[in-house]
Design a protein around this motif. Structure first.
Motif, PDB file in Angstrom:
ATOM      1  N   ALA A  32       0.861  -1.067   0.066  1.00 43.83           N
ATOM      2  CA  ALA A  32       0.002  -0.045   0.111  1.00 43.83           C
ATOM      3  C   ALA A  32       0.902   1.269  -0.127  1.00 43.83           C
ATOM      4  O   ALA A  32       2.003   1.215   0.607  1.00 43.83           O
ATOM      5  N   LYS A  33       0.535   2.348  -0.837  1.00 45.10           N
ATOM      6  CA  LYS A  33       1.467   3.350  -0.846  1.00 45.10           C
ATOM      7  C   LYS A  33       1.312   4.145   0.530  1.00 45.10           C
ATOM      8  O   LYS A  33       0.411   4.339   1.467  1.00 45.10           O
ATOM      9  N   ALA A  34       2.355   4.876   0.944  1.00 44.67           N
ATOM     10  CA  ALA A  34       2.507   5.449   2.267  1.00 44.67           C
ATOM     11  C   ALA A  34       1.514   6.732   1.959  1.00 44.67           C
ATOM     12  O   ALA A  34       1.067   7.281   1.095  1.00 44.67           O
ATOM     13  N   GLY A  35       0.682   6.875   3.038  1.00 49.77           N
ATOM     14  CA  GLY A  35      -0.223   7.924   3.156  1.00 49.77           C
ATOM     15  C   GLY A  35      -1.662   7.514   2.862  1.00 49.77           C
ATOM     16  O   GLY A  35      -2.637   8.108   2.927  1.00 49.77           O
ATOM     17  N   THR A  36      -1.719   5.929   2.497  1.00 50.11           N
ATOM     18  CA  THR A  36      -3.067   5.354   2.082  1.00 50.11           C
ATOM     19  C   THR A  36      -3.945   5.459   3.462  1.00 50.11           C
ATOM     20  O   THR A  36      -3.675   5.033   4.665  1.00 50.11           O
ATOM     21  N   LYS A  37      -5.366   5.920   3.440  1.00 49.63           N
ATOM     22  CA  LYS A  37      -6.157   6.006   4.498  1.00 49.63           C
ATOM     23  C   LYS A  37      -6.274   4.858   4.938  1.00 49.63           C
ATOM     24  O   LYS A  37      -6.537   3.865   4.247  1.00 49.63           O
ATOM     25  N   GLY A  38      -6.104   4.483   6.375  1.00 47.29           N
ATOM     26  CA  GLY A  38      -6.137   3.387   7.029  1.00 47.29           C
ATOM     27  C   GLY A  38      -5.135   2.565   7.161  1.00 47.29           C
ATOM     28  O   GLY A  38      -5.214   1.575   7.680  1.00 47.29           O
ATOM     29  N   LEU A  39      -3.984   2.832   6.476  1.00 51.41           N
ATOM     30  CA  LEU A  39      -2.730   2.003   6.630  1.00 51.41           C
ATOM     31  C   LEU A  39      -2.157   1.989   7.896  1.00 51.41           C
ATOM     32  O   LEU A  39      -1.715   0.931   8.297  1.00 51.41           O
ATOM     33  N   GLU A  40      -1.988   3.095   8.774  1.00 48.77           N
ATOM     34  CA  GLU A  40      -1.424   2.839  10.113  1.00 48.77           C
ATOM     35  C   GLU A  40      -2.398   2.114  10.971  1.00 48.77           C
ATOM     36  O   GLU A  40      -1.962   1.311  11.785  1.00 48.77           O
ATOM     37  N   ALA A  41      -3.583   2.264  10.760  1.00 48.53           N
ATOM     38  CA  ALA A  41      -4.514   1.404  11.640  1.00 48.53           C
ATOM     39  C   ALA A  41      -4.435   0.028  11.340  1.00 48.53           C
ATOM     40  O   ALA A  41      -4.665  -0.848  12.035  1.00 48.53           O
ATOM     41  N   ALA A  42      -4.378  -0.245   9.716  1.00 47.23           N
ATOM     42  CA  ALA A  42      -4.131  -1.828   9.418  1.00 47.23           C
ATOM     43  C   ALA A  42      -2.943  -2.516  10.114  1.00 47.23           C
ATOM     44  O   ALA A  42      -3.055  -3.355  10.424  1.00 47.23           O
ATOM     45  N   ILE A  43      -1.970  -1.571  10.137  1.00 46.95           N
ATOM     46  CA  ILE A  43      -0.710  -2.266  10.709  1.00 46.95           C
ATOM     47  C   ILE A  43      -0.738  -2.444  12.231  1.00 46.95           C
ATOM     48  O   ILE A  43      -0.461  -3.269  12.629  1.00 46.95           O
ATOM     49  N   LYS A  44      -1.336  -1.385  12.870  1.00 48.46           N
ATOM     50  CA  LYS A  44      -1.668  -1.334  14.347  1.00 48.46           C
ATOM     51  C   LYS A  44      -2.630  -2.581  14.659  1.00 48.46           C
ATOM     52  O   LYS A  44      -2.443  -3.467  15.532  1.00 48.46           O
ATOM     53  N   ALA A  45      -3.536  -2.926  13.850  1.00 52.20           N
ATOM     54  CA  ALA A  45      -4.511  -3.763  14.115  1.00 52.20           C
ATOM     55  C   ALA A  45      -4.084  -5.150  13.968  1.00 52.20           C
ATOM     56  O   ALA A  45      -4.189  -6.105  14.765  1.00 52.20           O
ATOM     57  N   ALA A  46      -3.041  -5.378  12.940  1.00 57.05           N
ATOM     58  CA  ALA A  46      -2.486  -6.727  12.728  1.00 57.05           C
ATOM     59  C   ALA A  46      -1.200  -7.039  13.572  1.00 57.05           C
ATOM     60  O   ALA A  46      -0.991  -8.093  13.766  1.00 57.05           O
ATOM     61  N   THR A  47      -0.598  -6.068  14.113  1.00 56.07           N
ATOM     62  CA  THR A  47       0.622  -6.243  14.780  1.00 56.07           C
ATOM     63  C   THR A  47       0.766  -5.542  15.955  1.00 56.07           C
ATOM     64  O   THR A  47       1.733  -6.056  16.772  1.00 56.07           O
ATOM     65  N   GLY A  48       0.033  -4.698  16.371  1.00 58.01           N
ATOM     66  CA  GLY A  48       0.069  -3.875  17.655  1.00 58.01           C
ATOM     67  C   GLY A  48       1.477  -2.632  17.431  1.00 58.01           C
ATOM     68  O   GLY A  48       1.364  -2.124  18.463  1.00 58.01           O
ATOM     69  N   CYS A  49       1.909  -2.827  16.217  1.00 58.74           N
ATOM     70  CA  CYS A  49       3.083  -1.981  16.135  1.00 58.74           C
ATOM     71  C   CYS A  49       2.701  -0.674  15.259  1.00 58.74           C
ATOM     72  O   CYS A  49       1.700  -0.677  14.610  1.00 58.74           O
ATOM     73  N   ALA A  50       3.430   0.477  15.566  1.00 58.27           N
ATOM     74  CA  ALA A  50       3.182   1.578  14.832  1.00 58.27           C
ATOM     75  C   ALA A  50       3.694   1.361  13.428  1.00 58.27           C
ATOM     76  O   ALA A  50       4.351   0.537  12.985  1.00 58.27           O
ATOM     77  N   LEU A  51       3.350   2.397  12.381  1.00 57.68           N
ATOM     78  CA  LEU A  51       3.756   2.312  10.997  1.00 57.68           C
ATOM     79  C   LEU A  51       5.254   2.574  10.924  1.00 57.68           C
ATOM     80  O   LEU A  51       5.576   3.568  11.786  1.00 57.68           O
ATOM     81  N   PRO A  52       5.961   1.583  10.324  1.00 62.10           N
ATOM     82  CA  PRO A  52       7.631   1.964  10.506  1.00 62.10           C
ATOM     83  C   PRO A  52       7.979   3.115   9.379  1.00 62.10           C
ATOM     84  O   PRO A  52       7.446   3.276   8.466  1.00 62.10           O
ATOM     85  N   ALA A  53       8.829   3.813  10.093  1.00 60.79           N
ATOM     86  CA  ALA A  53       9.383   4.824   9.031  1.00 60.79           C
ATOM     87  C   ALA A  53      10.483   4.261   8.076  1.00 60.79           C
ATOM     88  O   ALA A  53      10.847   2.976   8.103  1.00 60.79           O
ATOM     89  N   LEU A  54      10.793   5.006   7.283  1.00 58.01           N
ATOM     90  CA  LEU A  54      11.831   4.570   6.031  1.00 58.01           C
ATOM     91  C   LEU A  54      12.955   3.889   6.824  1.00 58.01           C
ATOM     92  O   LEU A  54      13.608   4.174   7.597  1.00 58.01           O
ATOM     93  N   ARG A  55      12.979   2.456   6.175  1.00 56.05           N
ATOM     94  CA  ARG A  55      14.242   1.485   6.476  1.00 56.05           C
ATOM     95  C   ARG A  55      14.329   1.228   7.933  1.00 56.05           C
ATOM     96  O   ARG A  55      15.214   0.984   8.631  1.00 56.05           O
ATOM     97  N   ILE A  89      -6.659  -6.383   8.644  1.00 58.23           N
ATOM     98  CA  ILE A  89      -6.169  -5.387   7.554  1.00 58.23           C
ATOM     99  C   ILE A  89      -7.000  -5.097   6.570  1.00 58.23           C
ATOM    100  O   ILE A  89      -7.248  -3.881   5.880  1.00 58.23           O
ATOM    101  N   LYS A  90      -7.900  -5.952   6.108  1.00 56.09           N
ATOM    102  CA  LYS A  90      -8.945  -5.778   5.058  1.00 56.09           C
ATOM    103  C   LYS A  90     -10.172  -4.726   5.538  1.00 56.09           C
ATOM    104  O   LYS A  90     -10.498  -3.890   4.769  1.00 56.09           O
ATOM    105  N   ALA A  91     -10.300  -5.064   6.809  1.00 54.00           N
ATOM    106  CA  ALA A  91     -11.510  -4.000   7.278  1.00 54.00           C
ATOM    107  C   ALA A  91     -10.827  -2.493   7.412  1.00 54.00           C
ATOM    108  O   ALA A  91     -11.641  -1.599   7.213  1.00 54.00           O
ATOM    109  N   ALA A  92      -9.535  -2.304   7.992  1.00 53.80           N
ATOM    110  CA  ALA A  92      -8.823  -0.972   8.050  1.00 53.80           C
ATOM    111  C   ALA A  92      -8.683  -0.391   6.751  1.00 53.80           C
ATOM    112  O   ALA A  92      -8.702   0.911   6.597  1.00 53.80           O
ATOM    113  N   LEU A  93      -8.394  -1.327   5.449  1.00 51.72           N
ATOM    114  CA  LEU A  93      -8.392  -0.584   4.341  1.00 51.72           C
ATOM    115  C   LEU A  93      -9.414  -0.778   3.259  1.00 51.72           C
ATOM    116  O   LEU A  93      -9.217  -0.777   2.423  1.00 51.72           O
ATOM    117  N   LYS A  94     -10.596  -0.921   3.926  1.00 54.76           N
ATOM    118  CA  LYS A  94     -11.862  -1.109   3.069  1.00 54.76           C
ATOM    119  C   LYS A  94     -11.747  -0.173   2.088  1.00 54.76           C
ATOM    120  O   LYS A  94     -11.811   0.985   2.493  1.00 54.76           O
TER     121      LYS A  94
END
Length: 182
Positions: A32-55, A89-94
């Motif tokens: 998913a492209k950075a900035g996609t609506k729901g991306l941060e929520a999808a990663i948090k829901a799947a792993t409990g982790c924040a959206l990782p920064a570059l590298r 992920i599917k729900a967060a990025l619907k």
């Protein structure tokens, strides 16, 4: 249902560094492209982790989210939780353009630990290890195969394709032979 089996069934080696295969580990490739609506929520829901920064890789216990490329993330979690994570992920990025795929059985994961763990990988990868910081994810090669790895306080975690797991274990054990540290 059969139980998952790691590529090398937990192979281990003790040289000047300790090498062991981890597994089975749940892994999802999320495109998913950075900035996609729901991306941060999808990663948090799947792993409990924040959206990782570059590298970078964000690690929370046995869960992680790593930046692999401008539109690709590697999510790691317990093997049994992959289906639920894919649903989250599917729900967060619907309604958003994305791709989330279970790659758990297509990958192998290794730990390289010890005071000289970096020397094992220095022999195999074209990376400036003096500049590699804890939490920095490096997508590179190990000898002739694609790999990604990151450092933490105890050593390194390395991910490669399952099809080359035996080759990578051979590389790591050969590189960690007693008497070959520099």
């Amino acid at each position: 249902m059969s139980e998952p089996v790691s590529a090398l069934k937990g192979a281990q080696f003790d040289g000047f560094a300790s090498i062991r295969e981890i597994g089975p580990m749940g892994m999802i490739t999320l495109r998913a492209k950075a900035g996609t609506k729901g991306l941060e929520a999808a990663i948090k829901a799947a792993t409990g982790c924040a959206l990782p920064a570059l590298r970078r890789i964000e690690v929370q216990g046995e869960r992680a989210a790593g930046w692999m490329s401008p539109d690709e993330y590697l999510l790691m979690l317990p093997y049994a939780e992959v289906a639920a994570a894919l649903s989250a992920i599917k729900a967060a990025l619907k309604g958003q353009h994305h791709l989330a795929v279970n790659v758990s059985d297509a990958r192998a994961v290794f730990r390289i630990e010890g005071a000289k763990a970096d020397q094992v990988l220095r022999k195999l990868s074209p990376v400036d290890f003096d500049m590699l910081q804890p939490g920095e994810l490096r997508r590179t090669r190990t000898a002739q195969v694609a790999a990604a790895f990151w450092a933490d306080d105890a050593g390194f975690t390395l991910v490669c394709f399952r099809s080359v797991a035996d080759y990578v274990m051979g590389l790591l054990t050969h590189s960690a032979q007693p008497g070959s540290a520099f």
